[in-house]
Design an enzyme around this catalytic site. Structure first.
Site, PDB file in Angstrom:
ATOM      1  N   LYS A 128      -7.296  -1.313   4.421  1.00 22.27           N
ATOM      2  CA  LYS A 128      -7.283  -0.781   3.037  1.00 22.27           C
ATOM      3  C   LYS A 128      -6.732  -1.814   2.068  1.00 22.27           C
ATOM      4  O   LYS A 128      -7.072  -1.801   0.874  1.00 22.27           O
ATOM      5  CB  LYS A 128      -6.554   0.562   2.952  1.00 22.27           C
TER       6      LYS A 128
ATOM      7  N   THR B 238      -3.906   3.240  -2.602  1.00 20.23           N
ATOM      8  CA  THR B 238      -3.789   1.807  -2.886  1.00 20.23           C
ATOM      9  C   THR B 238      -4.857   1.343  -3.869  1.00 20.23           C
ATOM     10  O   THR B 238      -4.595   0.497  -4.718  1.00 20.23           O
ATOM     11  CB  THR B 238      -3.872   0.999  -1.574  1.00 20.23           C
TER      12      THR B 238
END
Ligand SMILES: NC(=O)C1=CN([C@@H]2O[C@H](COP(=O)(O)OP(=O)(O)OC[C@H]3O[C@@H](n4cnc5c(N)ncnc54)[C@H](O)[C@@H]3O)[C@@H](O)[C@H]2O)C=CC1
Ligand SMILES: O=C(CO)COP(=O)(O)O
Length: 333
Positions: free
Chosen positions: A191, A248
């Site tokens: 990620k 994120t």
């Protein structure tokens, strides 16, 4: 009272030490710099990483790795992924023989392509029942402000995962257990690479459709690689997969996202590195994730694009054209 050692006094090590103390643990933080350790012990502050947070009295700090290790049931590691091996080689001789090693790190080692749990197991000679990871949508600054978040604690031994869950469960921090260590770690590491891609797109002025497409296809490539490595598909739909990716890729607090935005706005790699004070793991790990994918024969086009922009000097606009003009595919392919 459960004793926990936390190695690393950066944003996440410090914030998680606070979580552990709030959950009733007795915590010793190891830090490299005497001034910072002193500030934690005398002023209950970490002025460099979380200056506005008052740390609980149950968090003490030391520069002595042996003092931190003494009596610790859990040994939490929160240093940059690429320095872990060297750090742990120094600390391993002083760790308690039965302590459970817990990784907070979200990276893949360059060169070896090992996940952090693999590095930990190798260097500390620990079996799977002594190796755990914590991963999820856990931006350190929000958690340090005691804003609510959920997370995943993963260990092959479910009893150990439950013990760790109890050690860090507070009214604002809700950990779930999982036994899929590979999936949780991979979700966290990849990620960061996808957040770089989304940041680059934001910096270039692309819209929300582009962002959603990168997040969704980013999850597809993470899952593809994870399955090839033996992870379980449902992990990627959970907090350590989708959850962390969403947090994120959408938060200005993310260092990876911010790093990408600066690149997308036209800053060079050197300029971007110069304005980035904290660890943006994806910058190095994009290359090890790509190596890992090649080893497992899986396609990771977004990661490949990020490597091209960050390390190959490919202009973002050229990289975007290449990504969009790949051969057309079925969504599930
Ligand atoms: N900050 C966050 O929101 C979150 C971070 N993480 C992960 O946690 C890990 C640590 O990140 P942060 O604490 O945020 O990083 P940071 O950049 O805030 O702090 C890193 C810490 O490691 C220390 N350090 C740097 N080089 C070192 C070396 N050679 N030897 C020993 N110590 C060294 C620094 O002094 C600092 O205390 C990373 O893998 C990151 O991806 C995971 C979840 C949330
Ligand atoms: O892992 C994180 C949130 O879960 C933090 O992301 P950054 O390292 O990009 O700040």
């Amino acid at each position: 009272m459960t004793r926990v050692a936390v190695y690393g006094t950066g944003s996440w090590g410090t914030a998680f030490a606070m979580v552990l103390a709030d959950a009733g643990c007795d915590v010793t933080l190891w830090g490299r710099r005497a001034e910072l350790v002193d500030a934690v012990n005398t002023r209950r502050r970490n002025p460099d990483y979380l200056p506005d947070v008052e740390l609980p009295a149950a968090v003490r700090a030391t520069t002595d790795p042996a003092e931190a290790a003494r009596g610790a049931r859990f040994t939490v590691l929160a240093v940059p992924s690429q320095t872990l091996r060297g750090n742990l080689r120094e600390w391993a001789p002083v760790l308690e023989r039965d302590t459970v090693l817990v990784s907070l790190m979200k990276g893949v080692e360059l060169g070896t392509t090992e996940r952090m749990s693999e590095v930990m197991a190798e260097v500390a000679d620990a079996g799977p029942e002594r190796v755990a990871v914590l991963s999820g949508p856990n931006l350190a600054k929000e958690i340090a402000a005691r804003q609510p978040a959920a997370s995943v604690v993963a260990c092959r031994d479910e009893t150990v995962a439950r013990g760790l869950q109890a050690a860090c469960h507070t009214p604002y921090f809700r950990p779930y257990t999982n036994t899929d260590v590979v999936g949780c770690e991979l979700g966290g590491a990849v990620k960061n690479v996808i957040a770089l891609a989304v940041g680059i797109a934001d910096g270039m002025g692309l819209g929300d459709n582009a962002k959603a497409s990168l997040i969704t296809r980013g999850l597809a490539e993470t899952t593809r690689l994870g399955l090839a490595m033996g992870a379980e598909a449902h992990t990627f739909a959970g907090l350590a997969g989708m959850g962390d990716l969403v947090a994120t890729c959408s938060s200005p607090l993310s260092r990876n996202h911010t790093f990408g935005t600066n690149l997308g706005r036209g800053m060079t790699l050197e300029e971007t590195v110069a304005v980035t004070r904290e660890t943006a793991e994806g910058v190095k790990s994009c290359r090890s994730v790509l190596d890992l994918a090649r080893k497992h024969g899986t396609e990771v086009p977004i990661t490949e694009t990020v490597v091209g922009i960050v390390h190959g000097g490919v202009p973002p606009m050229v990289a975007l054209k290449e990504l969009m003009s790949r051969s057309a595919k079925a969504e599930g392919a």
